[in-house]
Scaffold this active site. Structure first.
Site, PDB file in Angstrom:
ATOM      1  CG  ASN A 214       7.164   3.632   4.121  1.00 27.32           C
ATOM      2  OD1 ASN A 214       6.498   4.010   5.076  1.00 27.32           O
ATOM      3  ND2 ASN A 214       6.730   3.696   2.872  1.00 27.32           N
TER       4      ASN A 214
ATOM      5  CG  HIS B  38       3.249   4.484   9.075  1.00 21.18           C
ATOM      6  ND1 HIS B  38       2.989   3.413   8.256  1.00 21.18           N
ATOM      7  CD2 HIS B  38       3.732   5.469   8.275  1.00 21.18           C
ATOM      8  CE1 HIS B  38       3.299   3.735   6.999  1.00 21.18           C
ATOM      9  NE2 HIS B  38       3.761   4.986   6.994  1.00 21.18           N
TER      10      HIS B  38
ATOM     11  NE  ARG C 175      -1.228   2.520   2.912  1.00 20.16           N
ATOM     12  CZ  ARG C 175      -0.771   3.631   3.439  1.00 20.16           C
ATOM     13  NH1 ARG C 175      -0.703   4.762   2.727  1.00 20.16           N
ATOM     14  NH2 ARG C 175      -0.315   3.661   4.693  1.00 20.16           N
ATOM     15  CG  ASP C 176       3.148   4.399   2.951  1.00 17.59           C
ATOM     16  OD1 ASP C 176       2.787   5.289   2.170  1.00 17.59           O
ATOM     17  OD2 ASP C 176       3.819   4.631   3.971  1.00 17.59           O
TER      18      ASP C 176
ATOM     19  CB  CYS D 187       2.765  10.690   2.356  1.00 21.07           C
ATOM     20  SG  CYS D 187       1.124  11.460   2.220  1.00 21.07           S
TER      21      CYS D 187
ATOM     22  CG  HIS E  18       7.695   7.802   6.429  1.00 20.29           C
ATOM     23  ND1 HIS E  18       7.178   8.478   5.344  1.00 20.29           N
ATOM     24  CD2 HIS E  18       6.838   6.776   6.651  1.00 20.29           C
ATOM     25  CE1 HIS E  18       6.056   7.898   4.944  1.00 20.29           C
ATOM     26  NE2 HIS E  18       5.836   6.867   5.730  1.00 20.29           N
TER      27      HIS E  18
END
Length: 309
Positions: free
Chosen positions: A253, A211, A14-15, A244, A213
């Site tokens: 990430n 979450h 996803r990300d 993002c 980064h």
């Protein structure tokens, strides 16, 4: 947690994939997800239920949920931007639904085109849909507090506002909140401080995950700070792919492979097998030949005797 100490939640499908221009074929995504699960990854965020016109990379999320649900023991997670996305996630059968609530209202308007109050309305509506289901069919509903540590659009973010929004999200019906360093602003002291403040407001059981980064090289340091004080779920992306798309400069990430090495090197259990993880990485590299893939551990290899003690 079923024989593990730290849950490494893989968000690459996803990300990671939402942040690159190349669209990975559905069959390749399914194979990658299967390889990750075969390596022992227990939770995978397989996609996001957003309009294909916004993120064409996520157009096949429903198919990915269906595939991932056939894998025994895998928790299938998805991101949703609103009630409509949540209804699609419910129809597909996701085990976990996350919705982003940006602490920076500027980022919220850019990301999901909604104010804080509008997002809280969406959270209430989704919580109502979830609670209307038979208990055995209810997915876990989490609110991710995006830009919790700072915002490229607004700059510093008020910690008191983070705490207020966390409490408001729980009051609106979320089962849990998570803290997201969407823009890579966080430092270890800030992570410890903010986690404790949110715990004081909503209870430890309502915040288990972060979450983070690695935009400024602080990802693993921040993850260690979070784990040291009791956080048990850390998101990561294989090869460090992603960021993002609606926060300028928010690349990087945490690399799943490096996070797993960190946790296992400290004697904690992730349940993830390195050989299997590297097979999944090799597949990803072949599937995305033009995308830069990161990671120190895969490049250096495991230390001699690692895992034998």
């Amino acid at each position: 947690m079923n024989g593990i100490d730290i849950l490494v939640s893989e968000v690459g499908p996803r990300d990671g994939l939402q942040s690159i221009s190349q669209i990975m074929p559905t069959a390749a995504k399914c194979e990658w997800i299967s390889l990750l699960a075969a390596a022992g990854v227990r939770e995978i965020e397989v996609g996001s239920f957003v309009p294909p016109s916004v993120l064409p990379q996520m157009a096949d999320t429903a198919e990915l949920v269906v595939h991932a649900r056939t894998i025994p023991g895998l928790e299938v997670a998805v991101l949703v931007p609103n009630l409509r996305g949540a209804e699609n996630a419910l129809a597909a059968g996701a085990h976990k639904i996350s919705i982003p609530l940006s602490v920076s209202e500027t980022h919220s308007l850019k990301n999901v085109r909604r104010t804080h109050e509008q997002m809280l309305d969406e959270i209430r509506a989704i919580a109502g849909r979830v609670s209307a289901l038979p208990e055995a069919q209810r997915p876990h509903f989490e609110v991710g507090l995006s830009t919790a540590f700072g915002c490229t659009l607004e700059g510093p973010v008020s910690e008191d506002l983070v705490v207020r929004l966390a409490a408001a999200a729980i009051e609106a019906g979320a089962a849990e909140v998570g803290l997201s360093d969407t823009t890579g602003y966080a430092n270890p002291a800030q992570v410890r401080r903010l986690v404790k403040k949110v715990w004081d407001a909503v209870g430890r059981e309502k915040l288990n995950g972060v979450h983070l980064h690695n935009t400024r090289g602080q990802g693993l340091a921040n993850a260690l700070a979070a784990m040291d004080i009791g956080i048990t779920t850390v998101d990561a992306s294989m090869g460090g792919v992603g960021g993002c798309p609606f926060a300028p400069g928010a690349s990087g990430n945490i690399v799943t492979e490096d996070l797993v090495f960190l946790v296992e090197a400290m004697g904690l259990r992730t349940g993830i097998d390195f050989d299997g993880l590297l097979r999944a990485r090799e597949y990803l590299c072949a599937a995305l030949p033009d995308v830069e893939i990161y990671g120190f551990t895969p490049e250096a290899g495991l230390p001699r005797g690692f895992g034998e003690q």
